[in-house]
Design an enzyme around this catalytic site. Structure first.
Site, PDB file in Angstrom:
ATOM      1  N   HIS A 120      45.987 -26.240 -12.445  1.00  0.00           N
ATOM      2  CA  HIS A 120      45.716 -25.399 -13.288  1.00  0.00           C
ATOM      3  C   HIS A 120      44.810 -26.150 -14.414  1.00  0.00           C
ATOM      4  CE1 HIS A 120      46.279 -22.738 -16.830  1.00  0.00           C
ATOM      5  NE2 HIS A 120      46.558 -23.858 -17.818  1.00  0.00           N
ATOM      6  N   ARG A 166      43.481 -20.287  -7.195  1.00  0.00           N
ATOM      7  CA  ARG A 166      43.210 -21.411  -7.832  1.00  0.00           C
ATOM      8  C   ARG A 166      43.495 -22.466  -6.747  1.00  0.00           C
ATOM      9  NH1 ARG A 166      47.721 -22.459 -11.826  1.00  0.00           N
ATOM     10  NH2 ARG A 166      48.024 -24.148 -10.134  1.00  0.00           N
ATOM     11  N   TYR A 203      55.234 -26.780  -7.851  1.00  0.00           N
ATOM     12  CA  TYR A 203      55.829 -25.886  -7.654  1.00  0.00           C
ATOM     13  C   TYR A 203      55.341 -24.701  -6.649  1.00  0.00           C
ATOM     14  CZ  TYR A 203      51.500 -25.452 -10.675  1.00  0.00           C
ATOM     15  OH  TYR A 203      50.059 -25.335 -10.808  1.00  0.00           O
TER      16      TYR A 203
HETATM   17  C1  TPP Z   1      49.140 -17.403 -26.346  1.00  0.00           C
HETATM   18  C2  TPP Z   1      49.337 -18.599 -25.412  1.00  0.00           C
HETATM   19  N1  TPP Z   1      50.357 -18.988 -24.721  1.00  0.00           N
HETATM   20  C3  TPP Z   1      50.691 -19.850 -24.059  1.00  0.00           C
HETATM   21  C4  TPP Z   1      49.608 -20.770 -23.721  1.00  0.00           C
HETATM   22  C5  TPP Z   1      49.580 -21.836 -22.905  1.00  0.00           C
HETATM   23  N2  TPP Z   1      48.852 -21.605 -21.349  1.00  0.00           N
HETATM   24  C6  TPP Z   1      47.598 -21.967 -21.270  1.00  0.00           C
HETATM   25  S1  TPP Z   1      47.044 -21.715 -19.810  1.00  0.00           S
HETATM   26  C7  TPP Z   1      48.352 -20.587 -19.396  1.00  0.00           C
HETATM   27  C8  TPP Z   1      48.523 -19.845 -18.404  1.00  0.00           C
HETATM   28  C9  TPP Z   1      47.293 -18.973 -18.059  1.00  0.00           C
HETATM   29  O1  TPP Z   1      47.477 -18.324 -16.717  1.00  0.00           O
HETATM   30  P1  TPP Z   1      46.409 -17.317 -16.283  1.00  0.00           P
HETATM   31  O2  TPP Z   1      46.371 -16.108 -17.392  1.00  0.00           O
HETATM   32  O3  TPP Z   1      46.811 -16.592 -15.074  1.00  0.00           O
HETATM   33  O4  TPP Z   1      44.867 -17.893 -16.141  1.00  0.00           O
HETATM   34  P2  TPP Z   1      44.547 -19.342 -15.361  1.00  0.00           P
HETATM   35  O5  TPP Z   1      45.000 -20.226 -16.167  1.00  0.00           O
HETATM   36  O6  TPP Z   1      45.424 -19.257 -14.064  1.00  0.00           O
HETATM   37  O7  TPP Z   1      43.009 -18.807 -15.157  1.00  0.00           O
HETATM   38  C10 TPP Z   1      49.308 -20.810 -20.515  1.00  0.00           C
HETATM   39  C11 TPP Z   1      50.521 -20.147 -20.545  1.00  0.00           C
HETATM   40  C12 TPP Z   1      48.206 -20.568 -24.462  1.00  0.00           C
HETATM   41  N3  TPP Z   1      47.273 -21.113 -24.224  1.00  0.00           N
HETATM   42  N4  TPP Z   1      48.116 -19.607 -25.223  1.00  0.00           N
END
Ligand code: TPP
Length: 374
Positions: free
Chosen positions: A270, A266, A279
Site C-alpha cells: 500500500h 496493486r 494479508y
Molecule cells: C478519511 C481517511 N480515513 C482513513 C485514512 C487512512 N487510509 C489511508 S490509505 C487508506 C486505504 C485507501 O484505500 P483505497 O481507497 O482503495 O485506495 P488505494 O490506497 O488502494 O489506492 C486508508 C484507510 C485516510 N487517509 N483518510
C-alpha cells in the site's frame, strides 16, 4: 468467498488489448489513435514505472519519509491521463504519479512532497492537476464542487473543443465506502456536473479486500445514483484511454457524471510502511503479474513488428537518465525554511498569524543558540 481476481473475466469488462498483446474490438469503445501513439504510451508506461521504482528505492535509502507505489496501475493512469485535454482539471489521491506525468508535473515535485520538504510544489492551475489528497475520498467532493463551478462558468456543452471542460476525481476502491464519495455521487448527478469518477479498483484498501467494500462490482453502484458506470480492464492502456475519452466527452458535452471502474491490481505494498505478505497470498500476485500493463503493450509492438530492439533500448536509456536525475536531485534538495508554512497556508496574514510566525521564528532560532552554548 470468491477470489477477487476471478471477477476480471466478467463479460462487462472493456478490453482492447489482451494480456498476450492481441487487439480486440469493442462495439462501444474504439481506440482511435495510431501505432505511433501506442509507442508513446509505452514510453509513458516505462517512465512512470521507473519514477515509481526509483522513489521506492530512495525511500528505502532513507531519502523519503514514505512512498505510495503505483506498481501495476500504470495503464489505468496513463490511459486516462492521456485522454485528458489541457483545460480539464484533475483531483488526484496520493498515488497518481502517472497522471501527474501526463499533466507535465515534474516528478521531483512529487518526490519533494514525500520527502517532506514542501506541501506539493506545483501550481495546480498551471497543470490542471490539484495537489495530492491524503484524506480518503475528500477530493471527490472538491471535484464535484469544482465541476459545478465549471458548469456555472459556461464551460460545458458549448460544442467548442477548446472550451468545454471536464473534471476528473481519482479514487480507490476503499474510498467508495466513504460518506464523502456517496455525497459527491448524489450532488454530481442531481446537478449534472461534468465530473468523471475514475476508480482504480486495485482490489485492496490497505489490508481490506474489495469483498469487504462492496457486494456488487463497483461500476454498478453508479446506476443506483442515476448515472452511468463502466468497468474497464485497468491493465489495458488502450481500453482505459478509449473509455476515459468517451466519459470525458460525455461530461464536457453536458451529459453529467460518469463512473469509470478501472479493474487493476496493486502489485506492491500500500505504501512503503506496509507489508502485504501479512494479508494476501502470493498466488494472487502471481496471477496479476501475467496481466502486467507494460508487458502486454511490448508484446503488441513486438508481435506486429512495430518496434525494434533499438526502440526498446532507447526507452530504457531515457528511463535510466530520468532515474539518475531523480536520485541526484533528491539528495540535493535543500531543507525547507520552517517559517514558510505561515506564508503558504493562508491567503492573508492576520495580525495574529504575524505574531505567531514571529514567535515561531524566535523559538526555532533558540535551538541554534543553545547548540552554540553547549
Ligand atoms: C478519511 C481517511 N480515513 C482513513 C485514512 C487512512 N487510509 C489511508 S490509505 C487508506 C486505504 C485507501 O484505500 P483505497 O481507497 O482503495 O485506495 P488505494 O490506497 O488502494 O489506492 C486508508 C484507510 C485516510 N487517509 N483518510
Amino acid at each position: 468467498m470468491t477470489a477477487p481476481y476471478a471477477r476480471s473475466d466478467e463479460p462487462e469488462l472493456v478490453q482492447l488489448l489482451t494480456p498476450e498483446g492481441e487487439r480486440r474490438e469493442h462495439p462501444d469503445y474504439a481506440f482511435d489513435l495510431d501505432d505511433d501513439a501506442i509507442k508513446g504510451f509505452y514510453h509513458d508506461l516505462v517512465m512512470t514505472r521507473r519514477i515509481d521504482t526509483e522513489a521506492f528505492m530512495l525511500q528505502r535509502q532513507g531519502e523519503l519519509g514514505i512512498w505510495a507505489s503505483l506498481l501495476g496501475q500504470e495503464a489505468a493512469q496513463i490511459g486516462s491521463g492521456r485522454a485528458l485535454r489541457k483545460q480539464d482539471y484533475v483531483f488526484p489521491t496520493y498515488r497518481e504519479h502517472g497522471v501527474a506525468w501526463c499533466r507535465g508535473v515534474d516528478p521531483l515535485a512529487l518526490i519533494g512532497l514525500f520527502r517532506g520538504v514542501d506541501h506539493g510544489n506545483w501550481d495546480p492551475a498551471e497543470f490542471g492537476f490539484h495537489l495530492y489528497t491524503i484524506v480518503i475520498g475528500a477530493q471527490t467532493l472538491h471535484a464535484t464542487g469544482y465541476a459545478m463551478g465549471v458548469q456555472r462558468d459556461g464551460l460545458v456543452g458549448t460544442n467548442d473543443a477548446e472550451r468545454d471542460t471536464a473534471v476528473v476525481a481519482y479514487l480507490g476502491d476503499g474510498a467508495t465506502s466513504q460518506g464523502d464519495v456517496n455525497e459527491a455521487f448524489i450532488f454530481s448527478t442531481v446537478f449534472n456536473a461534468p465530473v468523471v469518477f475514475f476508480i482504480q479498483n486495485n482490489q485492496w484498501a490497505i489490508s481490506e479486500p474489495i469483498e469487504k467494500q462492496s457486494r456488487i462490482p463497483l461500476y454498478r453502484r453508479a446506476s443506483g445514483f442515476g448515472f452511468p458506470g463502466v468497468r474497464v480492464d485497468g491493465n489495458d492502456v488502450l481500453a482505459t484511454y478509449a473509455v476515459t475519452k468517451a466519459a470525458l466527452q460525455q461530461a464536457r458535452d453536458g451529459g453529467g457524471p460518469v463512473l469509470v471502474e478501472a479493474f487493476t491490481y496493486r502489485m506492491g505494498a500500500h505504501t512503503t510502511n506496509d507489508d502485504p505478505t501479512r494479508y494476501r497470498l502470493t498466488d494472487e500476485l502471481e496471477h496479476w503479474k501475467l496481466k502486467d500493463p507494460l508487458a502486454r503493450v511490448k508484446a503488441y509492438l513486438v508481435r506486429n513488428g512495430l518496434a525494434d530492439e533499438a526502440f526498446f533500448e532507447q526507452v530504457e536509456a531515457d528511463a535510466d537518465t530520468l532515474a539518475e536525475h531523480l536520485r541526484s536531485s533528491t539528495r540535493a534538495m535543500p531543507d525547507p525554511d520552517p517559517a514558510k508554512i505561515f506564508d503558504l497556508v493562508y491567503q492573508e496574514q492576520t495580525p495574529e498569524l504575524v505574531e505567531q510566525k514571529e514567535w515561531f521564528v524566535k523559538y526555532h532560532a533558540s535551538f541554534a543558540a543553545q547548540a552554540e552554548v553547549h
